[in-house]
Design an enzyme around this catalytic site. Sequence first.
Site: not given
Length: 575
Positions: A71, A140, A204, A206, A440, A446, A485, A489
């Site tokens: 990414r 991120r 994470k 954002k 996603c 994934c 899931c 995302c």
Amino acid sequence: MSTHSVEDIKKSSARLRGTLLESLANPITGALADDDQTLIKYHGSYQQDDRDIREERRQQKLEPAYSFMIRTRTPGGVVTPEQWLKLDRIATTYAERGLRITTRQAFQFHGVIKRELKATMAAINAALIDTLAACGDVNRNIAVAANPHESAAHAFVHAQAAALSNHLLPNTRAYYEIWLDEQRVAGSGDEEDRIYGDAYLPRKFKIGFAIPPYNDVDVFAQDLGFIAIIETDSSGARAVIGYNVSVGGGMGATHGDAETYPRLANVIGFITPDQLTAVAEAVVTTQRDWGNRLVRKRARLKYTIDDRGLDAFKREVEHRAGFALAPARAFGFVHNGDRFGWSQGEDSLWHLTLRIVAGRIWDRPSGSGDGVQHLTGLRTIAQLLDEAGGRAEFRMTPNQNLVIANVVESQRAGIDALVAQYALDGHRVASPVRLNAIACVALPTCGLAMAEAERYLPTFLDRFEALLDIHGLRDQPINLRLSGCPNGCSRPYLGEIALVGKAPGRYNLMLGADHRGERLNTLYRENIDEVAILAALDPLLAQYAAGRKRGEYFGDYLVRTGVVASKSLQLELVA
């Protein structure tokens, strides 16, 4: 699997080095050592395997078909035509299924095998783009409104976002030593990281920048949001005078666990542009020190704020920043989607927004259906713009679409011809639900996916549109989001209709979000298949078609009529 906790791995990693060099050099396996699978995330990559053939390989006594997703770190999703061409070359040389635009305005490459991982990373850096901190327990890729109208404001906000992205990078030379063969010098592995410390963040993080009246970044889904406040001065010029600050958004959850949930951010005040870096650093370091490092599922900033209290969190941020936040300024959002086709900015340059279904840009093999050649088409457009020079650029949107920006009038006809030739003009005929749907990646790569998303989206759209046709609603904008899931995302909890994967072919049906990104949806039916999903939606669409008010959206109708409860953002501000 590793017996070490993520916190232990981070602390003992010698500033994200671990044994990555040894893992990459190991010819026996296509995988990395267990602990290195955690550390490579901070370098912008995830180890994955092809789940479609996992069982077949197990029966053949072969290890899984390991590969790597990479990414990019591209703040605001902006690249030049020259960079686009280099990334295209990387995708066709090393990756599978072309380029993919993420909901954080980054590119993802899929299917890179271990022995080509270093060469791929080096090629990305040669394009003057890197992947450092694109994943992992750090800040991120920063999302920025892809707003083609407020040209000067967008340029100003993007510059601030890019500077903040650099400011919040981990302080380590590991990335350059491992991927770019930089010589290791004295002190390598012991670099002091003033912002992240020894163990980085608990999870994470954002950041998003929004430019009202459009909320295309879904700013309230971000850990930290900056909402640009634009005013017109006495000369008629419009400028960004500052930002409202929001904190505590996040989409991730775990099925059946009430301690985890999606949350919308709270607006806590207003800052001037020169205060932005100090506030961002204060929020990040407060989360570093206050976040839950014992239970990872409760480690995001949203839980820190709910556990400690919003008032206490705001006071700590102000203490660390060294000043008090001013009262928030008035603002308003009208929608959180993209605007397709050509539009002209205030600087008279033109911008073309193209619909990219699920963000996937690739040349489908002949015989695979429509056989469209989107990768080739955009390569040809990039070559045209690169040869012409000028200010043209490509902007990825947070809704997985693409803007060809800063185009002069004389270039429009040539671009239009190529868009039509390569079937990139789907936005001209697509229904509103097809234009705005987000999915996603999910299966087959994934590791968290419980159900299909990207691959299922076209099929579900066909069947859902048939239902809309029955009720005369094909032209009604409805925000649809698919997630393989519950981790979110595709920001599914902000969809008027969302399918959240529960098991192969089965989803939780979520209903009732709005078009401004200011209301979460609600669970309506749990663990149901496609037949049951369409059966549940059919009577609701019939009721909506018959009983909606003029201009009323589907999600607003469901809340007004009590089909689902309202979970709206409370915009009352912290004093």
